[in-house]
Write a protein that holds these residues in place. Structure first.
Motif, PDB file in Angstrom:
ATOM      1  N   PRO A 237       0.806  -1.224   0.000  1.00 32.60           N
ATOM      2  CA  PRO A 237       0.000   0.000   0.000  1.00 32.60           C
ATOM      3  C   PRO A 237       0.836   1.269   0.000  1.00 32.60           C
ATOM      4  CG  PRO A 237       0.069  -0.951   2.197  1.00 32.60           C
ATOM      5  CD  PRO A 237       0.800  -1.907   1.306  1.00 32.60           C
ATOM      6  N   ILE A 238       2.113   1.147   0.372  1.00 27.93           N
ATOM      7  CA  ILE A 238       3.001   2.305   0.423  1.00 27.93           C
ATOM      8  C   ILE A 238       4.256   1.981  -0.371  1.00 27.93           C
ATOM      9  CG2 ILE A 238       4.341   3.863   1.869  1.00 27.93           C
ATOM     10  CD1 ILE A 238       1.362   4.210   2.234  1.00 27.93           C
ATOM     11  N   MET A 239       4.400   2.597  -1.559  1.00 28.02           N
ATOM     12  CA  MET A 239       5.567   2.377  -2.413  1.00 28.02           C
ATOM     13  C   MET A 239       6.330   3.690  -2.541  1.00 28.02           C
ATOM     14  SD  MET A 239       3.870   0.097  -5.466  1.00 28.02           S
ATOM     15  CE  MET A 239       2.787  -1.290  -5.121  1.00 28.02           C
ATOM     16  N   ILE A 240       7.465   3.769  -1.883  1.00 27.70           N
ATOM     17  CA  ILE A 240       8.238   5.005  -1.853  1.00 27.70           C
ATOM     18  C   ILE A 240       9.359   4.934  -2.894  1.00 27.70           C
ATOM     19  CG2 ILE A 240       9.694   6.489  -0.425  1.00 27.70           C
ATOM     20  CD1 ILE A 240       8.150   5.469   2.002  1.00 27.70           C
ATOM     21  N   PRO A 241       9.463   5.933  -3.779  1.00 27.14           N
ATOM     22  CA  PRO A 241      10.522   5.910  -4.795  1.00 27.14           C
ATOM     23  C   PRO A 241      11.883   6.225  -4.198  1.00 27.14           C
ATOM     24  CG  PRO A 241       9.315   7.970  -4.917  1.00 27.14           C
ATOM     25  CD  PRO A 241       8.612   7.128  -3.893  1.00 27.14           C
ATOM     26  N   THR A 242      12.916   5.773  -4.874  1.00 27.10           N
ATOM     27  CA  THR A 242      14.294   6.044  -4.467  1.00 27.10           C
ATOM     28  C   THR A 242      15.058   6.613  -5.657  1.00 27.10           C
ATOM     29  OG1 THR A 242      14.221   4.168  -2.933  1.00 27.10           O
ATOM     30  CG2 THR A 242      16.383   5.084  -3.415  1.00 27.10           C
ATOM     31  N   SER A 243      15.394   7.887  -5.597  1.00 28.10           N
ATOM     32  CA  SER A 243      16.242   8.569  -6.583  1.00 28.10           C
ATOM     33  C   SER A 243      15.565   8.784  -7.935  1.00 28.10           C
ATOM     34  CB  SER A 243      17.567   7.830  -6.800  1.00 28.10           C
ATOM     35  OG  SER A 243      18.285   7.743  -5.596  1.00 28.10           O
ATOM     36  N   VAL A 244      15.022   7.710  -8.521  1.00 28.22           N
ATOM     37  CA  VAL A 244      14.472   7.773  -9.876  1.00 28.22           C
ATOM     38  C   VAL A 244      12.986   7.420  -9.828  1.00 28.22           C
ATOM     39  CG1 VAL A 244      14.616   6.845 -12.218  1.00 28.22           C
ATOM     40  CG2 VAL A 244      16.698   7.110 -10.842  1.00 28.22           C
ATOM     41  N   TYR A 245      12.163   8.252 -10.444  1.00 23.93           N
ATOM     42  CA  TYR A 245      10.732   7.985 -10.458  1.00 23.93           C
ATOM     43  C   TYR A 245      10.080   8.816 -11.556  1.00 23.93           C
ATOM     44  CZ  TYR A 245      10.687  12.381  -7.840  1.00 23.93           C
ATOM     45  OH  TYR A 245      10.884  13.688  -7.448  1.00 23.93           O
ATOM     46  N   SER A 246       8.840   8.483 -11.879  1.00 28.20           N
ATOM     47  CA  SER A 246       8.058   9.233 -12.862  1.00 28.20           C
ATOM     48  C   SER A 246       6.720   9.583 -12.247  1.00 28.20           C
ATOM     49  CB  SER A 246       7.854   8.416 -14.145  1.00 28.20           C
ATOM     50  OG  SER A 246       9.089   8.123 -14.772  1.00 28.20           O
ATOM     51  N   ILE A 247       6.153  10.698 -12.687  1.00 28.39           N
ATOM     52  CA  ILE A 247       4.893  11.159 -12.129  1.00 28.39           C
ATOM     53  C   ILE A 247       4.082  11.827 -13.230  1.00 28.39           C
ATOM     54  CG2 ILE A 247       5.986  13.328 -11.380  1.00 28.39           C
ATOM     55  CD1 ILE A 247       3.984  13.400  -9.064  1.00 28.39           C
ATOM     56  N   ALA A 248       2.784  11.548 -13.263  1.00 22.65           N
ATOM     57  CA  ALA A 248       1.905  12.190 -14.233  1.00 22.65           C
ATOM     58  C   ALA A 248       1.930  13.698 -14.015  1.00 22.65           C
ATOM     59  CB  ALA A 248       0.487  11.653 -14.085  1.00 22.65           C
ATOM     60  N   MET A 249       2.034  14.464 -15.094  1.00 19.19           N
ATOM     61  CA  MET A 249       2.060  15.923 -14.965  1.00 19.19           C
ATOM     62  C   MET A 249       0.810  16.443 -14.268  1.00 19.19           C
ATOM     63  SD  MET A 249       2.462  18.896 -17.863  1.00 19.19           S
ATOM     64  CE  MET A 249       4.238  18.969 -17.799  1.00 19.19           C
ATOM     65  N   THR A 250      -0.324  15.810 -14.527  1.00 13.99           N
ATOM     66  CA  THR A 250      -1.559  16.243 -13.870  1.00 13.99           C
ATOM     67  C   THR A 250      -1.470  16.089 -12.361  1.00 13.99           C
ATOM     68  OG1 THR A 250      -2.414  14.034 -14.385  1.00 13.99           O
ATOM     69  CG2 THR A 250      -3.085  15.841 -15.823  1.00 13.99           C
ATOM     70  N   LEU A 251      -0.860  15.001 -11.894  1.00 16.41           N
ATOM     71  CA  LEU A 251      -0.709  14.794 -10.455  1.00 16.41           C
ATOM     72  C   LEU A 251       0.291  15.785  -9.862  1.00 16.41           C
ATOM     73  CD1 LEU A 251      -1.151  13.221  -7.828  1.00 16.41           C
ATOM     74  CD2 LEU A 251       0.590  11.577  -8.601  1.00 16.41           C
ATOM     75  N   ALA A 252       1.430  15.984 -10.554  1.00 14.50           N
ATOM     76  CA  ALA A 252       2.432  16.931 -10.063  1.00 14.50           C
ATOM     77  C   ALA A 252       1.852  18.329  -9.938  1.00 14.50           C
ATOM     78  CB  ALA A 252       3.652  16.941 -10.985  1.00 14.50           C
ATOM     79  N   GLY A 253       1.042  18.725 -10.930  1.00 12.54           N
ATOM     80  CA  GLY A 253       0.430  20.046 -10.876  1.00 12.54           C
ATOM     81  C   GLY A 253      -0.615  20.157  -9.793  1.00 12.54           C
ATOM     82  N   GLU A 254      -1.393  19.091  -9.625  1.00 12.13           N
ATOM     83  CA  GLU A 254      -2.475  19.137  -8.642  1.00 12.13           C
ATOM     84  C   GLU A 254      -1.950  19.290  -7.220  1.00 12.13           C
ATOM     85  OE1 GLU A 254      -6.215  16.389  -7.095  1.00 12.13           O
ATOM     86  OE2 GLU A 254      -5.289  15.998  -9.033  1.00 12.13           O
ATOM     87  N   VAL A 255      -0.822  18.665  -6.903  1.00 14.76           N
ATOM     88  CA  VAL A 255      -0.309  18.732  -5.529  1.00 14.76           C
ATOM     89  C   VAL A 255       0.560  19.960  -5.303  1.00 14.76           C
ATOM     90  CG1 VAL A 255      -0.373  16.218  -5.364  1.00 14.76           C
ATOM     91  CG2 VAL A 255       1.784  17.346  -5.966  1.00 14.76           C
ATOM     92  N   GLY A 256       0.823  20.746  -6.355  1.00 13.38           N
ATOM     93  CA  GLY A 256       1.602  21.967  -6.174  1.00 13.38           C
ATOM     94  C   GLY A 256       3.065  21.829  -6.513  1.00 13.38           C
ATOM     95  N   GLY A 257       3.453  20.780  -7.217  1.00 15.02           N
ATOM     96  CA  GLY A 257       4.845  20.655  -7.646  1.00 15.02           C
ATOM     97  C   GLY A 257       5.792  20.293  -6.525  1.00 15.02           C
ATOM     98  N   TRP A 258       7.064  20.473  -6.795  1.00 13.32           N
ATOM     99  CA  TRP A 258       8.114  20.107  -5.853  1.00 13.32           C
ATOM    100  C   TRP A 258       8.375  21.254  -4.879  1.00 13.32           C
ATOM    101  CZ3 TRP A 258       7.471  18.106 -10.526  1.00 13.32           C
ATOM    102  CH2 TRP A 258       7.722  16.741 -10.719  1.00 13.32           C
ATOM    103  N   ASP A 259       8.548  20.918  -3.614  1.00 16.62           N
ATOM    104  CA  ASP A 259       8.869  21.929  -2.610  1.00 16.62           C
ATOM    105  C   ASP A 259      10.338  22.320  -2.706  1.00 16.62           C
ATOM    106  OD1 ASP A 259       6.325  22.055  -1.651  1.00 16.62           O
ATOM    107  OD2 ASP A 259       6.648  20.633  -0.010  1.00 16.62           O
ATOM    108  N   THR A 260      10.671  23.462  -2.129  1.00 20.52           N
ATOM    109  CA  THR A 260      12.036  23.990  -2.263  1.00 20.52           C
ATOM    110  C   THR A 260      12.664  24.354  -0.928  1.00 20.52           C
ATOM    111  OG1 THR A 260      11.170  26.239  -2.565  1.00 20.52           O
ATOM    112  CG2 THR A 260      11.512  24.928  -4.552  1.00 20.52           C
ATOM    113  N   GLY A 261      11.992  24.080   0.175  1.00 21.38           N
ATOM    114  CA  GLY A 261      12.520  24.413   1.488  1.00 21.38           C
ATOM    115  C   GLY A 261      13.453  23.346   2.025  1.00 21.38           C
ATOM    116  N   PRO A 262      13.997  23.539   3.228  1.00 19.81           N
ATOM    117  CA  PRO A 262      14.954  22.589   3.799  1.00 19.81           C
ATOM    118  C   PRO A 262      14.358  21.213   4.051  1.00 19.81           C
ATOM    119  CG  PRO A 262      14.303  24.250   5.423  1.00 19.81           C
ATOM    120  CD  PRO A 262      13.787  24.713   4.105  1.00 19.81           C
ATOM    121  N   GLU A 263      13.025  21.151   4.246  1.00 17.80           N
ATOM    122  CA  GLU A 263      12.395  19.861   4.515  1.00 17.80           C
ATOM    123  C   GLU A 263      12.362  18.971   3.275  1.00 17.80           C
ATOM    124  OE1 GLU A 263       9.312  22.283   2.587  1.00 17.80           O
ATOM    125  OE2 GLU A 263      10.812  22.651   4.135  1.00 17.80           O
TER     126      GLU A 263
END
Length: 548
Positions: A237-263
């Motif tokens: 139920p939980i598959m966490i990517p390591t280093s290399v992964y792909s993501i649908a552009m619609t999903l990336a856009g819906e969640v707000g893209g990649w964060d840029t802070g220290p976290e």
């Protein structure tokens, strides 16, 4: 895992060609290869369908491949692009984005050279230049990827192009099989509704220079490989990517893209968590059984000095990995937000952070149509109706985070404490329940050791299958002869040494970095990001791909 990899290979090479393309089952396509000196030789594309037949397929699935780079060796990047260019879908479906850093004085010249070399090898190849002075950002892969993703999003302005675009994140030295993209394309076409909210994970393998690095470094990456694989199985139920992964552009856009802070220093895990919580756990993850080939951290120095330098580089990498324990705090915060029904970030706010068009115009090459930012309001806000949030999956998620961030320190501290207590305190003075707990924990550690031995046995088969499959594909692509030394086969003598070093390696690159990182987080979340030292190519890569 090995059985699934073999099945996936046939799915990509046979079934997909039969259902989506022409009746011609030719598996190789001749290309011209141009050397830096201007001479030509031949190379083969790896895959099944012929390029002309792709034109018959409406609305092709476009793979927007982001290749982040900061002071990376140009030959390393050239080799990665050469492998991608050998894929059957490269010229028709790959949009390559070299995500360069403005802090790198050679970034623009490096990108320009590579684009000139591979100008006709892909559907499009261009580069972005990530400014190093954006307020609130920290230097690292996530902020660079975030910038590149925001810029490339303006190349896909209508709903159909976004719906049929999959963003892939690589490391500079990552080698992916042609099957990886064929399998994603096949799934995307067969499951259009689910594909719009899918993140694709793939196992990793360090099968390039592992025989040339310090044995402690080699063993540390066997651990790291195992940690990544542990959650990638059917039904997980939980598959966490390591280093290399792909993501649908619609999903990336819906969640707000990649964060840029220290976290977000652990960019792969952090993006997974963001997708998970932003969708209330309703997004999809899928395993692509086509491992990503990676290089171990290395040093070009020889002798004792080189060995020490190699250990230092791997320790810095381990510190960066363990600094990602900030994601546990992020997960706790987002879980509470979900439980209290707080609003998520929307796509328009992500795009609005792309900065002022007047002074942040991205540098695109070979793309005369893109001279400005598309207005953010061209993207609609997507507000999904809230659904029930699985508490069981949330528990499993936090268990995985505990395994990744706290188990390395917890295990060693518990073991050392038990041994010291038993040695210093006589059994007659110890409470019977404490004695029972010591015995129970000892039994569990023995069981864990036996299961870990099973993993090592299975890993050997996995490693050999990966390296042999990649070697065979590079031979068919015509790249094998210039990758001599880039296929690290395992041998039993070396394996025995590796097994003996595992307790020390786990402490050196697991326990110590975890403890240091977790204690440091009491007063700071800032870590100076340093790029891991990758091997300088010993072979001269003079031949580069250009479509005939």
């Amino acid at each position: 895992m090995t059985d699934e990899m073999k099945t996936a290979k046939f799915d990509a090479a046979e079934e997909y060609a039969e259902t989506e393309f022409s009746d011609d089952k030719s598996s190789q396509h001749s290309l011209s290869v141009k050397s830096l000196g201007g001479t030509e030789s031949s190379i083969s594309r790896v895959g099944t369908p012929k390029i002309p037949s792709l034109a018959e397929v409406p609305e092709p699935v476009v793979h927007a491949i982001i290749l982040p780079s900061y002071k990376e060796d140009i030959d390393t990047l050239r080799e990665t692009l050469s492998v991608l260019a050998s894929h059957v879908l490269a010229k028709s479906n790959y949009d390559i984005y070299l995500a360069m850093e403005q802090r790198d004085p050679d970034a623009e010249s490096t990108a320009t050279q590579l684009i000139l070399v591979f100008a006709t090898s892909f559907r499009n190849i261009s580069f972005t230049l990530h400014p190093g002075d954006i307020s609130g950002e920290v230097a690292g892969k996530s902020s660079n990827v975030s910038w590149a993703a925001r810029q490339l999003s303006h190349n896909y302005v209508d709903s159909d192009s976004r719906k049929n675009c999959v963003i892939t994140i690589l490391d500079a030295d990552t080698h992916l099989s042609s099957n990886y993209f064929l399998l994603i394309t096949k799934f995307h076409r067969e499951n259009p509704t689910e594909a719009a909210t899918t993140l694709y994970c793939t196992p990793i393998i360090f099968d390039r220079n592992s025989n040339d690095v310090n044995p402690f470094v080699r063993v540390a990456d066997i651990f790291w490989c195992g940690a990544g694989i542990s959650g990638l199985y059917k039904g997980s139920p939980i598959m966490i990517p390591t280093s290399v992964y792909s993501i649908a552009m619609t999903l990336a856009g819906e969640v707000g893209g990649w964060d840029t802070g220290p976290e977000s220093i652990g960019e792969d895990l952090h993006m997974f968590l963001k997708c998970y919580f932003s969708s209330s756990g309703q997004f999809h993850t899928r395993i692509i059984y086509s491992p990503a080939s990676q290089s171990n951290v290395s040093s070009d120095l020889k002798g004792i000095k080189g060995a020490v330098n190699n250990l230092q580089a791997r320790y810095k990498q381990a510190m960066r990995h363990m600094w990602g324990s900030l994601d546990t705090g992020y997960a706790v915060e987002r879980a509470l937000q979900i439980l209290w029904k707080k609003n998520d970030e929307k796509l328009s706010s992500w795009l609005s952070r792309a900065s002022d068009p007047a002074d942040r115009v991205p540098r695109w090459v070979n793309d005369s149509n893109l001279t400005h930012f598309t207005p953010p309001n061209i993207y609609e806000d997507i507000d999904r109706p809230r659904t029930s949030f699985s508490k069981i999956n949330l528990i499993i998620l936090f268990h995985r985070l505990f395994e990744a961030h706290f188990l390395p320190s917890h295990l060693t501290i518990a073991l050392v404490s038990a041994v010291l207590y038993s040695a210093l305190v006589p059994p007659l003075l110890t409470h019977r329940l404490l004695l029972w707990s010591f015995g129970f924990n000892g039994t569990m550690r023995l069981l864990g050791f036996c299961l870990f031995s099973v993993y090592l046995f299975l890993y050997e088969s996995y490693h050999q299958l990966c390296v042999r499959t990649r070697e065979d594909e590079m031979k068919r692509a015509g790249l094998w002869d210039r990758m001599q030394g880039g296929f690290a086969h395992r041998a039993w003598r070396r394996n025995a040494v590796d097994y003996c070093l595992m307790p020390v390696t786990g402490t050196l690159f697991g326990t110590i970095p975890a403890v240091v990182a977790e204690i440091s987080h009491f007063w700071t979340d800032q870590l100076v990001y340093t790029v891991s030292a990758k091997p300088q190519l010993k072979r001269e890569i003079e031949k580069v791909v250009a479509m005939a």
